[in-house]
Design a protein around this motif. Structure first.
Motif, PDB file in Angstrom:
ATOM      1  N   GLY A 157      31.223  -9.586  12.109  1.00 39.01           N
ATOM      2  CA  GLY A 157      32.615  -9.408  12.508  1.00 39.01           C
ATOM      3  C   GLY A 157      32.963  -7.946  12.686  1.00 39.01           C
ATOM      4  O   GLY A 157      32.084  -7.090  12.857  1.00 39.01           O
ATOM      5  N   ASP A 158      34.247  -7.644  12.593  1.00 38.87           N
ATOM      6  CA  ASP A 158      34.751  -6.292  12.845  1.00 38.87           C
ATOM      7  C   ASP A 158      35.265  -5.598  11.592  1.00 38.87           C
ATOM      8  O   ASP A 158      35.776  -4.481  11.673  1.00 38.87           O
ATOM      9  N   ALA A 159      35.147  -6.247  10.427  1.00 40.37           N
ATOM     10  CA  ALA A 159      35.586  -5.609   9.187  1.00 40.37           C
ATOM     11  C   ALA A 159      34.560  -4.567   8.745  1.00 40.37           C
ATOM     12  O   ALA A 159      33.404  -4.581   9.159  1.00 40.37           O
ATOM     13  N   GLU A 160      34.979  -3.657   7.877  1.00 41.50           N
ATOM     14  CA  GLU A 160      34.138  -2.518   7.496  1.00 41.50           C
ATOM     15  C   GLU A 160      32.819  -2.945   6.860  1.00 41.50           C
ATOM     16  O   GLU A 160      31.794  -2.307   7.059  1.00 41.50           O
ATOM     17  N   GLU A 161      32.815  -4.036   6.087  1.00 40.07           N
ATOM     18  CA  GLU A 161      31.601  -4.478   5.401  1.00 40.07           C
ATOM     19  C   GLU A 161      30.787  -5.473   6.224  1.00 40.07           C
ATOM     20  O   GLU A 161      29.795  -6.008   5.742  1.00 40.07           O
ATOM     21  N   GLU A 162      31.208  -5.719   7.464  1.00 42.05           N
ATOM     22  CA  GLU A 162      30.525  -6.694   8.311  1.00 42.05           C
ATOM     23  C   GLU A 162      29.677  -5.994   9.373  1.00 42.05           C
ATOM     24  O   GLU A 162      29.797  -4.792   9.590  1.00 42.05           O
ATOM     25  N   ASP A 193      25.984   0.859  18.183  1.00 43.44           N
ATOM     26  CA  ASP A 193      26.127   0.946  16.729  1.00 43.44           C
ATOM     27  C   ASP A 193      26.583  -0.423  16.215  1.00 43.44           C
ATOM     28  O   ASP A 193      27.617  -0.946  16.640  1.00 43.44           O
ATOM     29  N   ILE A 194      25.803  -1.034  15.306  1.00 43.21           N
ATOM     30  CA  ILE A 194      26.145  -2.371  14.817  1.00 43.21           C
ATOM     31  C   ILE A 194      26.996  -2.328  13.547  1.00 43.21           C
ATOM     32  O   ILE A 194      27.369  -3.363  13.015  1.00 43.21           O
ATOM     33  N   SER A 195      27.305  -1.127  13.058  1.00 45.09           N
ATOM     34  CA  SER A 195      28.124  -0.998  11.854  1.00 45.09           C
ATOM     35  C   SER A 195      29.598  -0.937  12.227  1.00 45.09           C
ATOM     36  O   SER A 195      29.971  -0.803  13.394  1.00 45.09           O
ATOM     37  N   ASN A 196      30.450  -1.023  11.216  1.00 44.06           N
ATOM     38  CA  ASN A 196      31.896  -0.923  11.400  1.00 44.06           C
ATOM     39  C   ASN A 196      32.476   0.202  10.540  1.00 44.06           C
ATOM     40  O   ASN A 196      33.509   0.039   9.899  1.00 44.06           O
ATOM     41  N   ILE A 197      31.795   1.337  10.530  1.00 46.16           N
ATOM     42  CA  ILE A 197      32.316   2.508   9.828  1.00 46.16           C
ATOM     43  C   ILE A 197      33.637   2.918  10.484  1.00 46.16           C
ATOM     44  O   ILE A 197      33.748   2.911  11.715  1.00 46.16           O
TER      45      ILE A 197
END
Length: 219
Positions: A157-162, A193-197
């Motif tokens: 998803g789009d949350a920081e930990e997702e 970038d696959i992270s949501n930093i």
């Protein structure tokens, strides 16, 4: 999850339509050695030092001959990605394996040349799109001889930990085709970038990388 299922069904339906026009098909499978590329940026510090883990891939490609040298090769591929890390500090050991599973859609331009009767060398390159299907983080820790194991599902998803579900990148490789069989090596270079930093860390990058050894059969 419902959106993911819809996307996958659309992709499969589109590939089935493509298949009806192809000159031949290539069934392929093999070993993957995925890893993460991490650019920490100026103010983000990662505690994990990621390394390649062992995975697999399998899929089907359609071949559209363009001329005596070039062909267009769209495909659909189930691919395992991720990485592993290991830390050992003051008697505390922590091993982490991140296993991510994607449905990839590579669109390759392939160039081949005969080197003898029935034997060809080839090279291929092109973009790919990936849809994250599932994933797990497997954590093994040990302190003073006591070992603990924990397994956590990856959240998309789009949350920081997702982790972002959609990924785009470039793939390229080369190999040898003998009759209907082939063997080759390739590399997937994740671009997105696959992270949501959060947005104030724009210089941070977390991307997939995959080295592949593949065998296949053309029919």
């Amino acid at each position: 999850m419902k959106k993911c299922i819809i996307i996958v069904l659309i992709i499969i339906a589109g590939f089935c339509t493509i298949q009806s026009q192809a000159q031949s098909f290539i069934l392929k499978a093999g070993m993957s050695l995925p890893d993460f590329y991490v650019n920490e940026g100026e103010d983000v510090e990662m505690t994990a030092d990621y390394m390649m883990r062992t995975g697999f891939h399998a899929g089907l490609s359609a071949d559209f001959t363009l001329n005596k040298v070039l062909s267009f090769e769209p495909g659909i591929m189930f691919s395992s990605k991720g990485a592993k890390s290991s830390d050992n500090d003051a008697g505390y050991r922590r091993d982490v394996v991140v296993a991510l599973y994607y449905l990839d859609i590579p669109l390759l331009l392939r160039a081949g040349k005969a080197i003898s009767d029935g034997i060809h060398i080839y090279a291929a390159a092109g973009p790919y799109a990936g849809v994250g299907l599932s994933g797990k983080s497997k954590i093994t820790s040990e302190f003073s001889g006591v070992e603990e194991y924990n397994e956590v599902d990856v959240e998309w998803g789009d949350a920081e930990e997702e982790i972002k579900r959609l990924e785009f990148g470039a793939t390229f490789g080369a190999g040898l085709e003998i009759g209907s069989f082939f063997i080759g090596a390739g590399y997937d270079l994740g671009i997105t970038d696959i992270s949501n930093i959060p947005g104030d860390h724009d210089d941070f990058d977390f991307k997939n990388r995959v080295l592949r050894i593949t065998a296949g059969y053309r029919f």
